[in-house]
Motif scaffolding. Structure first.
Motif, PDB file in Angstrom:
ATOM      1  N   THR A  50      -3.202   4.970  -0.022  1.00 42.73           N
ATOM      2  CA  THR A  50      -3.769   4.179  -1.202  1.00 42.73           C
ATOM      3  C   THR A  50      -3.586   2.787  -1.025  1.00 42.73           C
ATOM      4  O   THR A  50      -2.136   2.149  -0.805  1.00 42.73           O
ATOM      5  CB  THR A  50      -2.588   4.686  -2.526  1.00 42.73           C
ATOM      6  OG1 THR A  50      -2.881   6.162  -2.804  1.00 42.73           O
ATOM      7  CG2 THR A  50      -2.960   3.933  -3.778  1.00 42.73           C
ATOM      8  N   THR A  87      -5.750   4.517 -12.855  1.00 45.52           N
ATOM      9  CA  THR A  87      -6.263   4.585 -11.305  1.00 45.52           C
ATOM     10  C   THR A  87      -5.852   3.316 -10.669  1.00 45.52           C
ATOM     11  O   THR A  87      -6.352   2.296 -11.185  1.00 45.52           O
ATOM     12  CB  THR A  87      -7.779   4.860 -11.399  1.00 45.52           C
ATOM     13  OG1 THR A  87      -8.628   3.963 -11.920  1.00 45.52           O
ATOM     14  CG2 THR A  87      -7.964   6.069 -11.815  1.00 45.52           C
ATOM     15  N   SER A  93       0.891  -1.207  -0.101  1.00 48.99           N
ATOM     16  CA  SER A  93       0.135   0.029   0.042  1.00 48.99           C
ATOM     17  C   SER A  93       0.777   0.993  -0.012  1.00 48.99           C
ATOM     18  O   SER A  93       1.995   1.143   0.152  1.00 48.99           O
ATOM     19  CB  SER A  93      -0.930   0.003   1.151  1.00 48.99           C
ATOM     20  OG  SER A  93       0.058   0.129   2.541  1.00 48.99           O
ATOM     21  N   TYR A 146     -12.807   8.806 -10.738  1.00 48.14           N
ATOM     22  CA  TYR A 146     -13.635   8.043  -9.901  1.00 48.14           C
ATOM     23  C   TYR A 146     -15.118   8.202 -10.001  1.00 48.14           C
ATOM     24  O   TYR A 146     -15.982   7.593  -9.980  1.00 48.14           O
ATOM     25  CB  TYR A 146     -12.946   8.498  -8.584  1.00 48.14           C
ATOM     26  CG  TYR A 146     -14.148   8.028  -7.408  1.00 48.14           C
ATOM     27  CD1 TYR A 146     -13.682   6.474  -7.196  1.00 48.14           C
ATOM     28  CD2 TYR A 146     -15.017   8.510  -6.879  1.00 48.14           C
ATOM     29  CE1 TYR A 146     -14.583   5.997  -6.076  1.00 48.14           C
ATOM     30  CE2 TYR A 146     -15.855   7.862  -5.941  1.00 48.14           C
ATOM     31  CZ  TYR A 146     -15.715   6.665  -5.566  1.00 48.14           C
ATOM     32  OH  TYR A 146     -16.383   5.949  -4.544  1.00 48.14           O
ATOM     33  N   SER A 157      -2.630   9.408  -7.003  1.00 40.66           N
ATOM     34  CA  SER A 157      -3.530   8.782  -5.867  1.00 40.66           C
ATOM     35  C   SER A 157      -2.820   9.454  -4.318  1.00 40.66           C
ATOM     36  O   SER A 157      -3.896   9.875  -3.681  1.00 40.66           O
ATOM     37  CB  SER A 157      -3.784   7.210  -5.853  1.00 40.66           C
ATOM     38  OG  SER A 157      -4.379   6.909  -4.522  1.00 40.66           O
ATOM     39  N   TYR A 173      -7.060   1.353  -8.346  1.00 42.79           N
ATOM     40  CA  TYR A 173      -8.032   0.879  -7.288  1.00 42.79           C
ATOM     41  C   TYR A 173      -8.164  -0.732  -7.524  1.00 42.79           C
ATOM     42  O   TYR A 173      -9.244  -1.229  -7.443  1.00 42.79           O
ATOM     43  CB  TYR A 173      -9.356   1.570  -7.782  1.00 42.79           C
ATOM     44  CG  TYR A 173      -9.370   3.047  -7.701  1.00 42.79           C
ATOM     45  CD1 TYR A 173      -8.318   3.887  -7.095  1.00 42.79           C
ATOM     46  CD2 TYR A 173      -9.869   3.742  -8.686  1.00 42.79           C
ATOM     47  CE1 TYR A 173      -8.512   5.080  -6.938  1.00 42.79           C
ATOM     48  CE2 TYR A 173     -10.030   5.058  -8.826  1.00 42.79           C
ATOM     49  CZ  TYR A 173      -9.385   5.919  -7.965  1.00 42.79           C
ATOM     50  OH  TYR A 173      -9.264   7.011  -8.098  1.00 42.79           O
ATOM     51  N   GLU A 176     -10.407   1.426  -2.932  1.00 45.92           N
ATOM     52  CA  GLU A 176      -9.411   2.679  -2.496  1.00 45.92           C
ATOM     53  C   GLU A 176      -9.830   2.983  -1.026  1.00 45.92           C
ATOM     54  O   GLU A 176     -10.861   2.688  -0.477  1.00 45.92           O
ATOM     55  CB  GLU A 176      -9.871   3.873  -3.413  1.00 45.92           C
ATOM     56  CG  GLU A 176      -8.854   4.874  -3.512  1.00 45.92           C
ATOM     57  CD  GLU A 176      -7.396   4.634  -3.276  1.00 45.92           C
ATOM     58  OE1 GLU A 176      -6.836   3.693  -2.535  1.00 45.92           O
ATOM     59  OE2 GLU A 176      -6.648   5.087  -4.207  1.00 45.92           O
TER      60      GLU A 176
END
Length: 499
Positions: A298, A338, A263, A484, A380, A340, A344
Motif C-alpha cells: 500500500t 481509500t 508505505s 476502486y 488496503s 490512494y 496504489e
C-alpha cells in the motif's frame, strides 16, 4: 561489551540502532532529511544528505552513549527500495536520486512490456513493470536526460551509496537487486536478456553479494568524520522490507508480517521462487540466504494518517488525534476511505488513482474520519492477505510492526480485518533491527539468522480477532473493494486538472 549497529535509511529519516549481544537496543538516533518534489508524481533526494545525516547520527550516538568505538564490532544497513542513484566513472553522483514513490515513469513501464514482453518479464523477475521500480527510472533518465545517462558508469540503490561512502566499496545485494526489474531472481544474477531488450548495458549493474556478506571496514576518512573505529566490520545489509522481515522473525514458512510505515506492506516467507502469483503481488529475494518472500504494498499507508494530521490537526500530536478512535464503532459510522493519495500498488497498479472518502454526512465528527483512515489503510493491506489466501497460503498469525503497532485500537482493528492473531514484539524496531541482526550474524555471534531471532526477539502482546467485528468487516471489505472500479475512470479524467 560488544555491540552492532543497524542503520535504517528510510524515506524521511535515517534511524540508527545500537544493539548489544542480548538484542537490547542500547540507544537509537534519528536524523531527518527532506524530499524534493518539483512536480506532481516526482520524488527525489540528494544522496549526500543521506551520508551527512548518517555521519551526524553515528557521531551523536557515540557521544551520547560514551561507549568506546572499539566496542562496535559490526554495522549493517536497511534501505528504502527501488531508488535510482546514478554514478559516473569516479562514483560521483550525477543527479538527485529518484525514489521508490516517484510515479513519472508510466510510459517507460509500457515500453518495458513492449520490449521484453509481460510474460517474459514475470518469468525472470517475478514482478510486473511498475513506476516505483528502478529500471523504469533508468529508462526515463536515458530518454529525458541523455547527457546524464551517457556519463553513467554504475547505478546503485540508496543504502548501497551510503555503504560505498563509508567503505569505498561498491556492491548491491540480492534483496534490493530483486526490486530493480533487472535481476533474474531464481538464478540470482543480472539478466542480460532484459538488459539487451531495453537497451541497457549490463555493465551499469554493480557486483552482487549476499545480505550478510562482509564488504570491508570503515574508511579512515569516515572514521575521523564520525568517531567510529576504522576496523569496524561492514556488512551489505538488505532492502527495508527484507530487513523488516528479519527483524520480525519472518524466517520460515508460515510467518507473515504487516508493516505500516510511510508505505505499508504485507510480507510472507517463501522457501523458494517456484510459486506463481502472476504478478499480483511482489516476489523478492529475502535477506536470509537462498530464501524469498512475497509482498503486497500500500503506497500511502502511514502517510495517509500523517497527511490527515498535517492538513486537519497540524498543531496536535498523534496521541491526541487518535484519542477518541476507540469510541467510534466498526465502519466509522458509515464512512469509508481509500488510501490512494499517491496512487496504489497492490492489487491496483495505478499511478493515477487517488483517495476518496465515501459516505460523508453532516453528522460525522473528526474521530469518524480518523477511524475511517485507519480502517481504509488496513482494508488496503487486507487485499494482499486476500490474494495470499486465495493462492492457498494459510495466514493465521501476523507480526505487526511500524505505526500500526503503536496503537492498541489499530492492533485490534488489524486482528478483526485480517481475521488473524496479531503479535506485537517487545522491541519493535523492524528494519533497523533486521540490519543489526545481519551484522550480528555476520560477526559470528550466532550460527544462523533464525538463531539470532530466537535470542533477540520477544513477544510483548497478542490480539485475537473478535468474531462479531470480523463479520462486519467482511461486509465492509466488499464495499471497500468496489470503490476502486467506481472511481478509477473519474480519477484518470481528473489527472489533467492536477498540478
Amino acid at each position: 561489551m560488544k555491540y552492532v549497529i543497524g542503520v535504517d535509511l528510510g524515506t524521511s529519516a535515517v534511524k540508527i540502532l545500537l544493539v548489544d549481544q542480548q538484542g537490547n537496543v542500547a540507544h537509537e538516533v534519528s536524523k531527518s532529511y527532506p524530499l524534493i518534489q518539483e512536480k506532481t508524481g516526482y520524488s527525489e533526494q540528494e544522496p549526500e544528505v543521506w551520508v551527512d545525516q548518517t555521519a551526524a547520527g553515528l557521531s551523536d550516538l557515540l557521544q551520547e552513549t560514551g561507549i568506546s568505538p572499539e566496542e562496535v564490532e559490526g554495522i549493517s544497513f536497511s534501505g528504502q527500495m527501488h531508488g535510482l542513484v546514478l554514478l559516473d566513472e569516479k562514483n560521483r553522483v550525477l543527479r538527485p536520486a529518484i525514489l521508490w514513490n516517484d510515479t513519472r515513469t508510466t510510459e517507460q513501464c509500457k515500453s518495458i512490456y513492449r520490449q521484453v514482453g509481460e510474460e517474459k518479464l514475470l518469468s525472470l523477475t517475478k514482478n510486473p513493470a511498475l513506476e516505483g521500480f528502478t529500471l523504469p527510472k533508468l529508462l526515463w533518465v536515458k530518454q529525458n536526460e541523455p547527457d546524464i545517462y551517457q556519463r553513467a558508469h554504475k547505478f546503485v540503490l540508496p543504502k548501497d551509496y551510503l555503504r560505498y561512502k563509508m567503505t569505498g566499496e561498491l556492491h548491491m545485494e540480492y534483496s534490493d537487486a530483486a526490486g530493480t526489474l533487472l535481476l533474474n531472481i531464481s538464478e540470482k544474477q543480472w539478466s542480460p536478456e532484459i538488459c539487451e531488450a531495453v537497451g541497457i548495458d549490463v555493465d551499469l549493474c554493480p557486483p552482487l553479494v549476499e545480505s550478510h556478506a562482509e564488504i570491508g571496514t570503515i574508511t579512515e576518512d569516515f572514521a575521523e568524520r564520525t568517531g567510529m573505529h576504522a576496523a569496524t566490520r561492514v556488512f551489505a545489509g538488505g532492502a527495508d522490507n527484507a530487513c523488516g522481515a528479519i527483524g520480525s522473525g519472518i524466517l520460515e514458512d508460515g510467518k507473515t508480517l504487516c508493516s505500516i510505515g510511510t508505505s505499508g506492506v504485507v510480507l510472507s516467507y517463501e522457501q523458494g521462487p517456484e510459486k506463481d502469483f502472476k504478478g499480483k503481488v511482489h516476489y523478492f529475494n529475502h535477506g536470509a540466504e537462498n530464501a524469498y518472500y512475497t509482498m503486497g504494498v500500500t503506497l500511502s499507508a502511514g502517510y495517509s494518517l500523517s497527511w490527515f494530521k498535517e492538513v486537519f490537526a497540524s498543531d496536535e500530536d498523534f496521541d491526541d488525534l487518535l484519542a477518541d478512535v476507540g469510541s467510534v464503532p466498526v465502519g466509522a459510522n458509515g464512512l469509508l476511505f481509500t488510501p490512494y493519495l499517491t496512487g496504489e500498488r497492490t492489487p491496483h497498479a495505478d499511478a493515477a488513482i487517488r483517495g476518496s472518502f465515501i459516505g460523508m454526512g453532516s453528522s460525522h465528527q473528526r474521530s469518524d474520519f480518523v477511524r475511517a483512515v485507519m480502517e481504509g489503510i488496513t482494508f488496503s493491506l487486507n487485499e494482499s492477505i486476500d490474494i495470499f489466501r486465495q493462492s492457498g497460503k494459510q495466514i493465521d498469525t501476523i507480526v505487526s510492526i511500524g505505526g500500526g503497532a503503536k496503537n492498541e485500537v489499530w492492533l485490534q482493528m488489524q486482528a478483526d480485518i485480517f481475521d488473524a492473531k496479531i503479535v506485537k514484539l517487545s522491541s519493535e524496531q523492524g528494519p533497523g533491527m533486521g540490519a543489526a541482526m545481519l551484522a550480528a550474524y555476520g560477526c559470528g555471534w550466532f550460527d544462523s539468522l533464525a538463531d539470532c531471532a530466537d535470542h533477540f526477539l520477544k513477544e510483548a502482546a497478542s490480539y485475537e480477532p473478535n468474531q462479531e467485528n470480523v463479520q462486519q468487516y467482511r461486509e465492509l471489505f466488499l464495499l471497500y473493494k468496489s470503490i476502486y472500479k467506481h472511481t478509477a475512470d473519474i480519477n484518470h479524467e481528473l489527472m489533467r486538472y492536477r498540478k
